[in-house]
Design a protein around this motif. Structure first.
Motif, short mmCIF file in Angstrom:
data_model
loop_
_atom_site.label_atom_id
_atom_site.label_comp_id
_atom_site.label_asym_id
_atom_site.label_seq_id
_atom_site.Cartn_x
_atom_site.Cartn_y
_atom_site.Cartn_z
N ASP A 145 55.20 3.31 23.36
CA ASP A 145 56.42 2.93 24.06
C ASP A 145 57.21 4.20 24.32
O ASP A 145 57.29 5.08 23.46
CB ASP A 145 57.25 1.94 23.24
CG ASP A 145 58.40 1.35 24.04
OD1 ASP A 145 59.41 2.05 24.18
OD2 ASP A 145 58.29 0.22 24.52
N SER A 146 57.81 4.30 25.49
CA SER A 146 58.54 5.52 25.85
C SER A 146 59.78 5.73 25.00
O SER A 146 60.32 6.83 24.95
CB SER A 146 58.94 5.48 27.33
OG SER A 146 59.76 4.35 27.59
N SER A 147 60.26 4.68 24.32
CA SER A 147 61.45 4.84 23.46
C SER A 147 61.12 5.49 22.14
O SER A 147 62.01 5.96 21.43
CB SER A 147 62.09 3.47 23.20
OG SER A 147 61.22 2.65 22.44
N ALA A 154 63.55 3.58 16.16
CA ALA A 154 63.02 3.35 17.50
C ALA A 154 61.65 2.68 17.48
O ALA A 154 61.12 2.35 18.52
CB ALA A 154 62.92 4.68 18.26
#
Length: 790
Positions: A145-147, A154
């Motif tokens: 996930d880009s987060s 996160a």
């Protein structure tokens, strides 16, 4: 217990291959049936072995065999998270008998096989377990996930579709599911147990075959048993012998991590991952149970894929007799990509697993990294007495290997935590020393230049002291380790300065102590890089296995410190060497060029420093210094020629590295150029120059303050120098007595910092470290040779 779901996907290439093979066998059967009895079948060709070297006293490793042979035991990867050798040893000595037994079981199994530390770093500061599984399946750093990549909170989820989108944006060339794609192309049957394993082996064609437990897969008839099985033991539905979990119905875009404590936990308070100790205890219990059931039945790889709460090297246990292209050192396997004993990267596993079940030719055709290990075909050992990797005389015992790995992991964590405190100490001491010298030269008094010179020498020797402090086990002092590291470095620098001053006084050599102190940093740092950087790796201010940006050679910080001091030393030394001799220009060129080329060879050679950015920076800086000292003006055409020579030299280093197959940072970039992935790497490094200031208001504020201070200092220095040349101000006396090498040195330093900031992804921090090395050296040399106005 329900039957495992074995719906296999086959690539069109694999289907066509099997169809052609069936037709050919039919024709051969008809012909041989008419001609007579068939000839005996020949033995399968052995896979190409990888040459290995074994250090004296290291554990002997058997020769690699054909891993794709039908007699090879199945390969099972048991994945957990949050487990380091430090936690294993702590739990084995704990009060809970059940956990102690589980940890002891893991230690005993490690002793019979090949234990190593695993670099779990993915992209960013945080690597979530889901990111680790995606990285394992991609063979390159990736995230689900880009987060992910910021704070530990996160780790909120991730799926294969998110991983693909993130991979395209991150610039590491990752292709989620690359391992599964290569297995499909090679016609190898594989399966996944648990959600993390499904995530690792999912491709654009869909998820892999799944089962509720690895026992179901291993008890199938041999003809349908998969050759590679990935197991996520942190998924409670995938524990050995349990009922199938939800992983069996996962789809490529489905959310992973619905089970609390699993790689993709939600951020809701009710699903927060357990604490580090609880998570490690859960993982070790599941791992011990799995080892009890699977030992002797398969080749087993144990791997802890991540620890977002406490990033540190994780545990990994490879089959007994695993080999590396770099052999063994002190009984520990040397990682092919890290060049470090007992340390491998998570990205090494994809090509290793592929080679173990499909052979090295499949690895070469897959596009995965060539930094692979080699596994034997026999099932993993379960007792030290039967282990092919049992320790030999002169190498550490089984308990000693685990203790050494735990100490290395603690060393890496302490190194990461010491970087900022030690950097601040270095900057503060350099600033105070330079300011004190500036004030002292404003109103020089009898005796004060000597004291100021000693302080400046101490500041100039501090980089060498920081490197040499790694000879002392400062990392074993717990939470006090960063402070102990700083004090140790300061003490070592003080001792070096005292010895240099005493020797210089005994020899009555004017300025020799300052020259020695200034040269100590470049000499120690470059000599360390030439022998594999044992002091720089996991040092107070060097590379470490937690940040995992580099494992060998010359890091950005090391280059900035070494180059800053080197230019000052070469300038002062060349001036002394050429003083009173003729012809002057050849002598100056030799005094700068010979040691400069030696430093360039150490910094840029693939087998030594392997530093692309450093080599690109050092050549123009050396040319600027030599030209300034010789009185040669460099116009635009000459600078263009310098640029062409610089690119040519670095290109020669890179091509030589690629041609020899060593594939360090230089050869790796050539490989990216040939494969078309260099653009993404350059874009990522360019983004790294500005990313911290776009994402952090504090970093942007620090940049503004730094630029403001640098601008004010430059304005003051220019104004003061102009007044001094006009015979005005408190420094007017210095304008007439300053050494001739000062101005060329300042110009060469300006070239150094401009180029290194532009070509290295550390950006403006390079300027700070170069200034922290160069300015105290300049101050020490000025004070030691000029004791007052004449």
């Amino acid at each position: 217990m329900s039957d495992p779901k074995r719906a296999r996907r086959r690539s069109p290439r694999g289907t066509a291959m099997w169809a052609r093979a069936a037709a050919l066998l039919t024709v051969l059967g008809i012909v041989l049936g008419a001609a007579g009895p068939p000839a005996p079948a020949s033995a399968p060709a052995a896979a190409a072995t990888i040459a290995t070297t074994t250090a004296p006293g290291a554990a002997p490793a058997p020769a690699p065999v054909n891993a794709a042979d039908s007699a090879a035991a199945p390969l099972v990867v048991l994945g957990v998270s949050g487990v380091s050798w430090v936690s294993v040893r702590a739990l084995s000595a704990g009060d809970d008998p059940r956990l102690a037994a589980a940890a002891t079981r893991v230690e005993e199994y490690a002793a019979a096989n090949t234990p190593v530390n695993l670099v779990q770093r993915g992209i960013g500061n945080t690597t979530c377990p889901a990111d680790g599984w995606v990285t394992l399946g991609a063979g390159a750093r990736a995230r689900a996930d880009s987060s992910h990549g910021g704070a530990a909170s996160a780790c909120s989820g991730g799926n294969w579709a998110d991983a693909v989108r993130s991979a395209h944006a991150d610039g590491y060339g990752a292709e989620p599911g690359a391992l599964a794609t290569a297995l499909d192309d090679a016609g190898v049957d594989y399966a996944a147990v648990g959600e993390g394993a499904v995530l690792a082996l999912t491709t654009a064609e869909g998820p892999p075959a799944t089962a509720g437990s690895v026992a179901q897969l291993l008890t199938d008839p041999a003809g349908s048993r998969p050759e590679l099985i990935l197991v996520d033991l942190m998924d409670s539905g995938s524990r050995t012998g349990s009922t199938p979990g939800a992983a069996a119905d996962s789809a490529p875009g489905s959310r992973t991590g619905s089970t609390p404590g699993h790689p993709a936990d939600s951020t809701d308070d009710s699903a927060v991952s357990p604490g580090n100790e609880t998570r490690a205890a859960e993982a070790l219990t599941a791992l011990a149970d799995a080892l009890d059931e699977l030992s002797g039945r398969a080749r087993i790889v144990v791997v802890s894929v991540a620890d977002p709460q406490d990033p540190s090297p994780q545990i990994a246990i490879l089959p007994a007799g695993a080999t590396s292209t770099r052999g063994y050192d002190g009984g520990l396997l040397v990682g092919p990509s890290t060049h470090r004993p007992g340390l491998i990267q998570l990205t090494d596993l994809a090509p290793t697993l592929l080679g173990a079940v499909a052979g090295q030719e499949a690895v070469a055709n897959s596009g995965l990294s060539s930094e692979a290990l080699t596994f034997p075909a026999a099932a993993s050992a379960d007792r030290t007495g039967t282990s092919a990797s049992a320790t030999a005389p002169g190498s550490p015992g089984s308990a000693g290997r685990v203790a050494s790995l735990a100490d290395d992991a603690a060393h890496a964590v302490a190194s990461e935590r010491a970087v900022i405190p030690v950097s601040l100490m270095l900057f503060a001491i350099a600033l105070v020393a330079v300011a004190a010298v500036g004030v002292g030269l404003r109103h020089p008094r009898h005796g004060s230049p000597g004291r100021l010179g000693g302080a400046a020498c101490w500041a100039a020797a501090l980089p060498a002291g920081i490197w040499l402090s790694n000879l002392v086990p400062w990392w074993r002092t717990g939470t006090w380790a960063p402070m102990v590291a700083a004090l140790t470095a300061a003490a070592v620098a003080g001792v070096m300065t005292a010895v240099a001053v005493l020797v210089a006084r005994a020899l009555r050599a004017d300025g020799a102590a300052a020259l020695v102190a200034a040269a100590s940093g470049p000499v120690v740092i470059l000599a360390d890089a030439a022998v594999g950087a044992p002091l720089g790796f996991n040092g107070p201010l060097g590379m470490n296995a937690v940040v995992a940006g580099r494992f060998y050679g010359v890091s950005n910080t090391a280059f900035a410190l070494a180059a800053g001091g080197l230019l000052v030393v070469l300038a002062a030394g060349a001036e002394r060497f050429a003083a009173g001799r003729a012809p002057r220009r050849p002598l100056v060129a030799a005094a700068v060029g010979v040691p400069g080329l030696l430093a360039l060879a150490v910094d840029g050679a693939p087998q030594l420093g392997a530093d692309v950015g450093g080599a690109l920076t050092l050549i123009p800086a050396l040319v600027a210094l030599a030209a300034g000292l010789a009185g040669v003006r460099l116009g635009l055409r000459r600078w263009l020629a310098v640029g062409a020579v610089t690119v040519g030299v670095v290109g020669a280093f890179a091509v030589a590295d690629y041609a020899t197959g060593s594939r360090t940072h230089l050869g790796g970039f050539v490989s990216q150029l040939l494969s078309g992935g260099a653009g993404a790497t350059l874009a990522r490094k360019a983004a790294a120059l500005v990313a911290p200031f776009l994402t952090s208001p504090l970093a942007l504020l620090a940049l503004g303050v730094g630029v403001g201070v640098a601008g004010a200092a430059a304005w003051w220095l220019r104004r003061t120098a102009r007044s001094a040349r006009a015979g005005e101000g408190p420094y007017a006396w210095l304008a007439t007595t300053a050494p001739a090498w000062l101005v060329p040195t300042l110009r060469a330093l300006a070239v150094l910092v401009v180029v290194e900031v532009l070509v290295n992804d550390s950006g403006l921090t390079m300027l700070l470290f170069s200034a922290a090395a160069a300015l105290p050296a300049l101050a020490a040399l000025l004070v030691s040779t000029r004791v007052g106005p004449r």
